[in-house]
Design a protein around this motif. Structure first.
Motif, mmCIF file in Angstrom:
data_model
loop_
_atom_site.group_PDB
_atom_site.id
_atom_site.type_symbol
_atom_site.label_atom_id
_atom_site.label_comp_id
_atom_site.label_asym_id
_atom_site.label_seq_id
_atom_site.Cartn_x
_atom_site.Cartn_y
_atom_site.Cartn_z
ATOM 1 N N ILE A 1 2.900 11.386 74.110
ATOM 2 C CA ILE A 1 3.997 11.857 74.956
ATOM 3 C C ILE A 1 4.813 10.646 75.375
ATOM 4 O O ILE A 1 4.289 9.719 76.002
ATOM 5 C CB ILE A 1 3.471 12.603 76.191
ATOM 6 C CG1 ILE A 1 2.649 13.816 75.754
ATOM 7 C CG2 ILE A 1 4.631 13.031 77.098
ATOM 8 C CD1 ILE A 1 1.873 14.474 76.887
ATOM 9 N N GLY B 1 8.337 16.506 83.257
ATOM 10 C CA GLY B 1 8.068 17.243 82.030
ATOM 11 C C GLY B 1 6.960 16.620 81.210
ATOM 12 O O GLY B 1 6.046 17.296 80.732
ATOM 13 N N GLY B 2 7.029 15.297 81.027
ATOM 14 C CA GLY B 2 6.009 14.603 80.255
ATOM 15 C C GLY B 2 4.634 14.700 80.886
ATOM 16 O O GLY B 2 3.627 14.914 80.193
ATOM 17 N N THR C 1 3.565 17.089 82.874
ATOM 18 C CA THR C 1 3.085 18.464 82.727
ATOM 19 C C THR C 1 2.570 18.715 81.325
ATOM 20 O O THR C 1 1.526 19.351 81.129
ATOM 21 C CB THR C 1 4.202 19.468 83.063
ATOM 22 O OG1 THR C 1 4.690 19.215 84.384
ATOM 23 C CG2 THR C 1 3.689 20.902 82.984
ATOM 24 N N ALA C 2 3.288 18.210 80.318
ATOM 25 C CA ALA C 2 2.815 18.347 78.939
ATOM 26 C C ALA C 2 1.451 17.697 78.781
ATOM 27 O O ALA C 2 0.570 18.214 78.077
ATOM 28 C CB ALA C 2 3.822 17.725 77.971
ATOM 29 N N ALA D 1 9.975 13.064 75.853
ATOM 30 C CA ALA D 1 10.313 13.455 77.230
ATOM 31 C C ALA D 1 11.015 12.294 77.926
ATOM 32 O O ALA D 1 10.715 11.959 79.078
ATOM 33 C CB ALA D 1 9.042 13.851 77.976
ATOM 34 N N LEU E 1 11.418 17.911 75.297
ATOM 35 C CA LEU E 1 11.437 18.720 76.520
ATOM 36 C C LEU E 1 12.286 18.046 77.590
ATOM 37 O O LEU E 1 12.621 16.864 77.508
ATOM 38 C CB LEU E 1 10.007 18.932 77.029
ATOM 39 C CG LEU E 1 9.201 17.697 77.422
ATOM 40 C CD1 LEU E 1 9.484 17.243 78.856
ATOM 41 C CD2 LEU E 1 7.714 17.970 77.274
ATOM 42 N N GLY E 2 12.621 18.825 78.602
ATOM 43 C CA GLY E 2 13.294 18.294 79.782
ATOM 44 C C GLY E 2 14.723 17.883 79.547
ATOM 45 O O GLY E 2 15.443 18.447 78.716
ATOM 46 N N ASP F 1 9.317 23.359 80.676
ATOM 47 C CA ASP F 1 9.354 22.857 79.297
ATOM 48 C C ASP F 1 8.050 22.148 78.934
ATOM 49 O O ASP F 1 7.521 22.287 77.829
ATOM 50 C CB ASP F 1 10.505 21.857 79.122
ATOM 51 C CG ASP F 1 11.879 22.500 79.110
ATOM 52 O OD1 ASP F 1 11.968 23.744 79.202
ATOM 53 O OD2 ASP F 1 12.861 21.743 79.021
ATOM 54 N N GLY F 2 7.533 21.377 79.894
ATOM 55 C CA GLY F 2 6.324 20.606 79.639
ATOM 56 C C GLY F 2 5.117 21.479 79.369
ATOM 57 O O GLY F 2 4.298 21.172 78.491
ATOM 58 N N SER F 3 5.010 22.576 80.098
ATOM 59 C CA SER F 3 3.876 23.477 79.879
ATOM 60 C C SER F 3 3.937 24.094 78.489
ATOM 61 O O SER F 3 2.918 24.212 77.793
ATOM 62 C CB SER F 3 3.849 24.569 80.954
ATOM 63 O OG SER F 3 4.986 25.401 80.876
#
Length: 308
Positions: A9, A15-16, A18-19, A109, A274-275, A291-293
């Motif tokens: 990531i 976002g990052g 959460t991913a 991200a 994402l993000g 987006d991260g999820s």
């Protein structure tokens, strides 16, 4: 030898992080890379009042909480300035200024940066009256006089939004007419709370050390310097996606943003985005987390597909 992971990531903003939570919880071997402190632009935000579950929280504090949530599931975290990403078969090779890493999935991200005016006071009062996001910060300027610097769609949209709470909104533009869509211009000109200063080159953002007191601008027609008294300054002179390391992957649009589908997938299998780096309209913590999820779960789905 490149160190191997399941998922890399790039970017440790909301976002990052959460991913990382979703991918690590799925028992994947995850690396988070960032060139600076985790938290992203939250570190530059004094107060956040529109993220669910936290009615009022400092940006760095929310960043710390998100980081701790991510690290609970034991991803690796490394500092590094990513130079390039290359595809080699199913693997992606991520090269930083100090090391090289490999994984079948890369999640981008890296976000976007607001263009800066580059005038005195801008950095000093960032998060203390200087803002680049009306949706984020308008509530802090209820019944105050504020300025919007810029004349495009974003500047006028955000100026209209600000007018719902601010006492007045003065649009300071370096040209003699707006560049925004005609419908937006009409709404702005019809708004009793909105004023306009034309042919104005912003020279400095002024304050008393703790808060903004106004801006100094130069009238481009007369050369005269003038002062505008305001308590907040919202700057909209453009946004730059942080996508330079990915230019050779063929995943950028003409403006440098990354288009994705609803699963955060780019044109290249195994590369997700994402993000704020995505091609979209609203750039907020809440939808970066959403987006991260999706990206974290999609990383798991993609790796499972390689085993089929």
């Amino acid at each position: 030898m490149a160190k191997e992971y399941d998922v890399i990531i790039i970017g440790a903003g909301p976002g990052g992080l959460t991913a990382a939570i979703y991918a690590s919880r799925a028992n994947l071997n995850v690396l988070i890379l960032d060139r600076g402190p985790y938290g992203g632009q939250m570190n530059n935000t004094d107060a956040i009042d529109n993220y669910p579950g936290f009615p009022d929280i400092k940006g760095p504090e929310l960043g710390e909480k998100m980081y701790q949530s991510a690290m609970k599931f034991n991803p690796d975290f490394e500092y590094g300035d990513v130079q390039s990403v290359k595809v080699e078969g199913q693997n992606k090779i991520v090269t930083t200024d100090t090391a090289e890493y490999s994984a079948p999935v890369v999640i981008i991200a890296t976000g976007a940066d607001h263009k800066k005016l580059g005038v005195p006071g801008e950095e000093e009062y960032s998060g203390k009256g200087v803002s680049y996001c009306a949706v984020c910060d308008a509530a802090f300027f209820k019944d105050e006089d504020v300025a919007v610097i810029g004349g495009g769609d974003s500047a006028i949209e955000e100026g209209i939004y600000l007018s719902q709470m601010a006492k007045s909104v003065t649009v300071v533009h370096r040209r003699d007419q707006l560049r925004a869509h005609p419908n937006l211009q009409k709404r702005a000109f019809d708004n009793d709370k909105m004023k306009f200063v034309w042919n104005a080159q912003t020279e400095s953002i002024d304050g008393d050390g703790n808060k903004i007191t106004g801006i100094t601008y130069r009238d481009k027609e007369t050369g005269e310097e003038k002062h505008l008294s305001v308590r907040g300054v919202f700057i909209y002179v453009g946004v730059i996606p942080q996508t330079a390391p990915f230019k050779d992957l063929g995943i950028l649009d003409e403006q440098g943003w990354i288009p994705t589908n609803e699963n955060m997938e780019t044109k290249v299998p195994g590369i997700l985005a994402l993000g704020d780096v995505r091609s979209k309209d609203l750039r907020q913590i809440a939808n970066a987390v959403g987006d991260g999820s999706i990206a974290g779960q999609q990383a798991y789905n993609y790796i499972q597909s390689l085993k089929d």
